[in-house]
Design a protein around this motif. Structure first.
Motif, PDB file in Angstrom:
ATOM      1  N   MET A   1     -21.905   5.271   4.424  1.00 19.36           N
ATOM      2  CA  MET A   1     -20.843   6.116   4.963  1.00 19.36           C
ATOM      3  C   MET A   1     -19.598   6.023   4.090  1.00 19.36           C
ATOM      4  SD  MET A   1     -20.081   8.288   6.983  1.00 19.36           S
ATOM      5  CE  MET A   1     -18.530   9.109   6.725  1.00 19.36           C
ATOM      6  N   LYS A   2     -19.324   7.080   3.369  1.00 21.22           N
ATOM      7  CA  LYS A   2     -18.134   7.072   2.524  1.00 21.22           C
ATOM      8  C   LYS A   2     -17.065   7.959   3.141  1.00 21.22           C
ATOM      9  CE  LYS A   2     -21.765   6.571  -0.397  1.00 21.22           C
ATOM     10  NZ  LYS A   2     -23.036   7.316  -0.479  1.00 21.22           N
ATOM     11  N   GLU A   3     -15.851   7.540   2.964  1.00 23.47           N
ATOM     12  CA  GLU A   3     -14.735   8.258   3.533  1.00 23.47           C
ATOM     13  C   GLU A   3     -13.549   7.964   2.634  1.00 23.47           C
ATOM     14  OE1 GLU A   3     -13.030   8.053   7.939  1.00 23.47           O
ATOM     15  OE2 GLU A   3     -14.871   6.907   7.604  1.00 23.47           O
ATOM     16  N   PHE A   4     -12.958   8.984   2.090  1.00 20.32           N
ATOM     17  CA  PHE A   4     -11.822   8.776   1.203  1.00 20.32           C
ATOM     18  C   PHE A   4     -10.603   9.473   1.759  1.00 20.32           C
ATOM     19  CE2 PHE A   4     -15.435   8.533  -1.804  1.00 20.32           C
ATOM     20  CZ  PHE A   4     -15.216   7.260  -2.280  1.00 20.32           C
ATOM     21  N   LYS A   5      -9.442   8.872   1.524  1.00 20.21           N
ATOM     22  CA  LYS A   5      -8.238   9.642   1.765  1.00 20.21           C
ATOM     23  C   LYS A   5      -7.272   9.471   0.595  1.00 20.21           C
ATOM     24  CE  LYS A   5      -5.182   6.816   4.631  1.00 20.21           C
ATOM     25  NZ  LYS A   5      -5.129   6.217   5.974  1.00 20.21           N
ATOM     26  N   ILE A   6      -6.401  10.449   0.449  1.00 18.29           N
ATOM     27  CA  ILE A   6      -5.442  10.428  -0.650  1.00 18.29           C
ATOM     28  C   ILE A   6      -4.089  10.009  -0.104  1.00 18.29           C
ATOM     29  CG2 ILE A   6      -4.334  11.782  -2.475  1.00 18.29           C
ATOM     30  CD1 ILE A   6      -6.708  13.681  -2.421  1.00 18.29           C
ATOM     31  N   ILE A   7      -3.532   8.936  -0.661  1.00 17.80           N
ATOM     32  CA  ILE A   7      -2.179   8.542  -0.264  1.00 17.80           C
ATOM     33  C   ILE A   7      -1.218   8.826  -1.415  1.00 17.80           C
ATOM     34  CG2 ILE A   7      -3.020   6.736   1.305  1.00 17.80           C
ATOM     35  CD1 ILE A   7      -1.991   4.694  -0.835  1.00 17.80           C
ATOM     36  N   GLN A   8       0.022   9.059  -1.048  1.00 13.85           N
ATOM     37  CA  GLN A   8       1.050   9.235  -2.076  1.00 13.85           C
ATOM     38  C   GLN A   8       1.959   8.013  -2.064  1.00 13.85           C
ATOM     39  OE1 GLN A   8       2.752  12.990  -2.658  1.00 13.85           O
ATOM     40  NE2 GLN A   8       3.978  12.183  -4.332  1.00 13.85           N
ATOM     41  N   LEU A   9       2.007   7.339  -3.205  1.00 14.29           N
ATOM     42  CA  LEU A   9       2.900   6.187  -3.336  1.00 14.29           C
ATOM     43  C   LEU A   9       4.339   6.673  -3.488  1.00 14.29           C
ATOM     44  CD1 LEU A   9       0.832   4.116  -5.944  1.00 14.29           C
ATOM     45  CD2 LEU A   9       0.926   3.766  -3.467  1.00 14.29           C
ATOM     46  N   PRO A  10       5.301   5.825  -3.171  1.00 17.46           N
ATOM     47  CA  PRO A  10       6.682   6.164  -3.530  1.00 17.46           C
ATOM     48  C   PRO A  10       6.826   6.119  -5.051  1.00 17.46           C
ATOM     49  CG  PRO A  10       6.557   3.898  -2.715  1.00 17.46           C
ATOM     50  CD  PRO A  10       5.189   4.498  -2.522  1.00 17.46           C
ATOM     51  N   PRO A  11       7.854   6.740  -5.601  1.00 14.94           N
ATOM     52  CA  PRO A  11       8.072   6.641  -7.051  1.00 14.94           C
ATOM     53  C   PRO A  11       8.397   5.195  -7.440  1.00 14.94           C
ATOM     54  CG  PRO A  11       9.466   8.358  -6.071  1.00 14.94           C
ATOM     55  CD  PRO A  11       8.884   7.569  -4.935  1.00 14.94           C
ATOM     56  N   TYR A  12       7.838   4.761  -8.548  1.00 13.06           N
ATOM     57  CA  TYR A  12       8.127   3.418  -9.079  1.00 13.06           C
ATOM     58  C   TYR A  12       8.714   3.570 -10.475  1.00 13.06           C
ATOM     59  CZ  TYR A  12       5.428   0.937  -5.502  1.00 13.06           C
ATOM     60  OH  TYR A  12       4.971   0.410  -4.323  1.00 13.06           O
ATOM     61  N   PRO A  13       9.590   2.637 -10.881  1.00  9.95           N
ATOM     62  CA  PRO A  13      10.069   2.666 -12.258  1.00  9.95           C
ATOM     63  C   PRO A  13       8.953   2.267 -13.235  1.00  9.95           C
ATOM     64  CG  PRO A  13      10.937   0.744 -11.101  1.00  9.95           C
ATOM     65  CD  PRO A  13      10.183   1.551 -10.085  1.00  9.95           C
ATOM     66  N   ARG A  14       9.143   2.589 -14.476  1.00  9.27           N
ATOM     67  CA  ARG A  14       8.192   2.176 -15.518  1.00  9.27           C
ATOM     68  C   ARG A  14       7.960   0.674 -15.452  1.00  9.27           C
ATOM     69  NH1 ARG A  14       8.548   3.949 -21.837  1.00  9.27           N
ATOM     70  NH2 ARG A  14       7.387   2.229 -22.771  1.00  9.27           N
ATOM     71  N   GLY A  15       6.692   0.270 -15.481  1.00  9.91           N
ATOM     72  CA  GLY A  15       6.359  -1.148 -15.417  1.00  9.91           C
ATOM     73  C   GLY A  15       5.142  -1.367 -14.534  1.00  9.91           C
ATOM     74  N   PHE A  16       4.881  -2.631 -14.245  1.00  9.43           N
ATOM     75  CA  PHE A  16       3.725  -3.022 -13.441  1.00  9.43           C
ATOM     76  C   PHE A  16       4.196  -3.458 -12.058  1.00  9.43           C
ATOM     77  CE2 PHE A  16       2.511  -3.281 -17.827  1.00  9.43           C
ATOM     78  CZ  PHE A  16       1.201  -2.834 -17.839  1.00  9.43           C
ATOM     79  N   HIS A  17       3.520  -2.988 -11.022  1.00  5.05           N
ATOM     80  CA  HIS A  17       3.982  -3.198  -9.647  1.00  5.05           C
ATOM     81  C   HIS A  17       2.812  -3.622  -8.762  1.00  5.05           C
ATOM     82  CE1 HIS A  17       7.667  -1.208 -10.900  1.00  5.05           C
ATOM     83  NE2 HIS A  17       6.893  -0.329 -11.519  1.00  5.05           N
ATOM     84  N   LEU A  18       3.032  -4.672  -8.016  1.00  3.61           N
ATOM     85  CA  LEU A  18       1.999  -5.196  -7.116  1.00  3.61           C
ATOM     86  C   LEU A  18       1.941  -4.319  -5.861  1.00  3.61           C
ATOM     87  CD1 LEU A  18       0.087  -7.665  -6.851  1.00  3.61           C
ATOM     88  CD2 LEU A  18       1.967  -8.893  -5.768  1.00  3.61           C
TER      89      LEU A  18
END
Lengths: 135, 135, 135
Positions: A1-18
């Motif tokens: 059973m597969k189920e996907f949804k699309i979320i929109q992240l908030p904008p992040y500055p350039r770089g790596f974010h946890l």
């Protein structure tokens, strides 16, 4: 059973974010066994798994990757959207567009130090879209 | 229900090539929800997801990666098959042997600008084999 | 039907190591069709698919990656655990934390020259844990 949804992240500055908690919260209740799957719908950002504790790892990752894929590379053609655009495409393919994490006993089978990073390679990007689901 | 088949691509010159239509055409009718999966059976070529519109992205990717993994690197041992061989192995692991794309509402949930690239790292390679299927 | 188990590899020295037999032996009997999946629970080691025959490929991979992600990079902050630590994090994300291999006709659909590498990026690491299973 597969189920996907699309979320929109908030904008992040350039770089790596946890972003582990945001992604885990987007999923339905975990089955006893299975696979969590995340796919970013962009070609100038990426997802990767790396160390979840010391934020200096995320800052140093940025220093390394900016040195390996420099903005002032001679002879580039794809420069219309600014000097950060073409390097962002290269970095996106190095880090990859999807990550997956196994589920064991109803819990993410991540190692102690593992978390999911959003890799934002553009100077100014809108919130990125990530497909989240279970396999 | 998993079902895989192996397709043979035509030979491509060294560089990055947009092969989304070939790969999608190889699949059975898409389910409402699921995962498309592609795996290249080679260690000197790769698959990646990157920008599907401007061909200059593909040419610039080649310039960057040839600079990051140069052919004239000193001290190499694996040189019998030519100067493009060992760099091709390094590049193959950087870009990766498989890509997956979620299916939502019976359609590939790709971002607007995303397509699948064959990354051909050898100067003269025969048509590459790709395992294509649904999960 | 998904089923994962965690295996502990023996300690390996820094470098690239062919571990295909260990990983395949950890799996239950293969179905006719499906996907083998392996996930490493660490952020300073990785899994990748590359050439299974000539060991010089593995030695040359190490030379290239140590040059691309050097230990003496100026300005790093994450240096407490030694000069090999931060480069190991960068390399881990370049190579990736998981690999998957399709199963066709009850057998791994690997190309002739493909095998699975443990990429050990630390100078002295304990045996790494890998989640192994079928999808």
């Amino acid at each position: 059973m597969k189920e996907f949804k699309i979320i929109q992240l908030p904008p992040y500055p350039r770089g790596f974010h946890l972003i582990t908690p945001i992604l885990l919260d987007s999923l339905p209740p975990l089955p006893d066994s299975g696979l969590m799957y995340f796919f970013i719908q962009h070609t100038s950002a990426a997802l990767t798994i790396n160390e979840n504790a010391d934020p200096s790892v995320r800052r140093d990752l940025e220093k390394y990757i900016d040195n390996i894929v420099p903005e002032d590379f001679p002879g580039l053609e794809h420069t219309l959207e600014g000097p950060d655009d073409m390097p962002a495409h290269v970095k996106a393919s190095f880090f990859g567009s999807s990550v997956s994490i196994p589920i064991i006993g109803g819990r993410p089978a991540l190692g102690t130090w593992q978390g999911i990073f959003l890799c934002e390679f553009r100077n100014r990007a809108p919130g990125r879209k990530v497909v989240c689901g279970l396999l």
